[in-house]
Design a protein around this motif. Structure first.
Motif, PDB file in Angstrom:
ATOM      1  N   ASP A 151      -7.308  -1.347   0.398  1.00 14.77           N
ATOM      2  CA  ASP A 151      -7.150  -1.332  -1.414  1.00 14.77           C
ATOM      3  C   ASP A 151      -8.770  -0.475  -1.776  1.00 14.77           C
ATOM      4  O   ASP A 151      -8.992  -0.310  -0.714  1.00 14.77           O
ATOM      5  CB  ASP A 151      -7.068  -3.033  -0.858  1.00 14.77           C
ATOM      6  CG  ASP A 151      -5.982  -3.508  -0.372  1.00 14.77           C
ATOM      7  OD1 ASP A 151      -4.980  -2.761  -0.352  1.00 14.77           O
ATOM      8  OD2 ASP A 151      -5.938  -4.595  -0.142  1.00 14.77           O
ATOM      9  N   THR A 161      -4.716  -4.363  -5.289  1.00 15.82           N
ATOM     10  CA  THR A 161      -3.866  -4.158  -4.024  1.00 15.82           C
ATOM     11  C   THR A 161      -3.086  -3.556  -3.879  1.00 15.82           C
ATOM     12  O   THR A 161      -2.724  -2.603  -4.293  1.00 15.82           O
ATOM     13  CB  THR A 161      -3.983  -6.203  -4.043  1.00 15.82           C
ATOM     14  OG1 THR A 161      -2.637  -5.851  -4.563  1.00 15.82           O
ATOM     15  CG2 THR A 161      -4.401  -7.202  -4.548  1.00 15.82           C
ATOM     16  N   THR A 218      -3.451 -15.501  -4.683  1.00 16.21           N
ATOM     17  CA  THR A 218      -3.787 -14.453  -3.642  1.00 16.21           C
ATOM     18  C   THR A 218      -5.702 -14.021  -4.060  1.00 16.21           C
ATOM     19  O   THR A 218      -6.478 -14.089  -3.184  1.00 16.21           O
ATOM     20  CB  THR A 218      -2.979 -13.005  -3.274  1.00 16.21           C
ATOM     21  OG1 THR A 218      -2.041 -12.501  -3.093  1.00 16.21           O
ATOM     22  CG2 THR A 218      -4.266 -11.814  -2.892  1.00 16.21           C
ATOM     23  N   LYS A 239       2.112  -5.566  -7.650  1.00 16.42           N
ATOM     24  CA  LYS A 239       0.723  -5.328  -6.844  1.00 16.42           C
ATOM     25  C   LYS A 239      -0.315  -6.440  -7.941  1.00 16.42           C
ATOM     26  O   LYS A 239       0.154  -6.245  -8.923  1.00 16.42           O
ATOM     27  CB  LYS A 239       0.034  -3.958  -6.620  1.00 16.42           C
ATOM     28  CG  LYS A 239       1.001  -2.755  -5.641  1.00 16.42           C
ATOM     29  CD  LYS A 239       0.341  -1.585  -5.793  1.00 16.42           C
ATOM     30  CE  LYS A 239       0.985  -0.763  -4.719  1.00 16.42           C
ATOM     31  NZ  LYS A 239       0.731   0.923  -4.760  1.00 16.42           N
TER      32      LYS A 239
END
Length: 282
Positions: free
Chosen positions: A155, A168, A180, A266
């Motif tokens: 990342d 991410t 997250t 993402k």
């Protein structure tokens, strides 16, 4: 005094001056009448000569004075003529000096303006340079030793000013991305202005990313995750349709659009840091 003495005195008084003079001469010798006339003539001649000399001297003096006065008048006229010719030159020089002074003043003002513009441009260049330095892209590959704090695998971070953005590499639904980000003490991206939008879009390349914008069915409007509105970016989200229950917003390099929140994309997480040019994750 007797009558005879009186008569003698009267006779002596009645005598002419010349006779008296002859009688008074030593030796008692009398000078004839012609001698008396010559004596008078000599005295008169001396008087005339003296007066003539004085007149001549006076004439010479008058002539000299006249010459001096004439020279003075002539010089005065010459000086006046020179002065008359110099006056236009003086006026011209004075006007030229005034014009030069005005030109100098104008040039000084222009120089001051140019100096201020130069300083302003220098400040702008310095500001742009600092902004470029601040907004440079930091791409870091995190090693497996950081996996204990989260799944950072291939990342990258991008920082601009006091904001750092974590992109991410795994696809998740909108709620998964929200969790997250929160697990790393971050939050889903909230876009505050056009500059921030342009900066973030340059980092998305060809991918799509969830952002912290979703449709609130209770209030029937789009809201950011902090329950606020970003006035600087409203024109972008105005195209998002209302009445989109279960819809969330995602971002690509060309647009902000909405789709079902269950869709997997993402994530872009955001963290504010007060220290530029430092790692953005604690």
């Amino acid at each position: 005094m007797s009558n005879q003495e009186t008569l003698d005195s009267s006779l002596r008084f009645l005598q002419s001056p010349s006779e008296s003079k002859n009688r008074l001469r030593p030796g008692g010798i009398q000078i004839p009448g012609k001698t008396d006339g010559k004596e008078f003539s000599v005295s008169w001649h001396l008087f005339v000569v003296t007066v003539g000399i004085l007149c001549l001297l006076l004439l010479v003096t008058v002539r000299v004075l006249g010459t001096v006065i004439f020279q003075c008048i002539k010089e005065k006229h010459q000086q006046e003529e020179i002065l008359r010719k110099l006056i236009p030159q003086y006026d011209s020089i004075r006007n030229n000096n005034y014009s030069k002074e005005q030109l100098l003043i104008n040039k000084t003002l222009e120089c001051g303006i140019l100096k201020n513009q130069t300083l302003h441009q220098k400040k702008e260049l310095d500001s742009l340079f600092m902004e470029k330095m601040r907004c440079h892209i930091k791409q870091e590959i995190f090693s497996k030793s950081l996996q204990s704090t989260g799944k950072f695998n291939e990342d990258h971070w991008s920082c601009c000013g006091v904001n750092c953005y974590y992109f991410t590499s795994e696809n998740e639904n909108w709620m998964g991305c929200k969790e997250t980000c929160e697990s790393y003490n971050l939050s889903l991206l909230k876009i505050d202005d056009e500059d921030e939008l342009n900066f973030v879009q340059r980092q998305t390349y060809r991918d799509s990313y969830w952002i912290g914008l979703s449709y609130n069915a209770t209030e029937s409007k789009w809201k950011w995750i902090d329950s606020g509105m970003s006035s600087g970016i409203n024109f972008k989200i105005m195209s998002l349709p209302s009445g989109r229950r279960g819809k969330c917003a995602f971002l690509s390099s060309i647009r902000i659009a909405d789709i079902d929140c269950a869709k997997k994309y993402k994530c872009i997480c955001e963290k504010r840091t007060d220290c530029d040019f430092t790692p953005c994750f604690n």
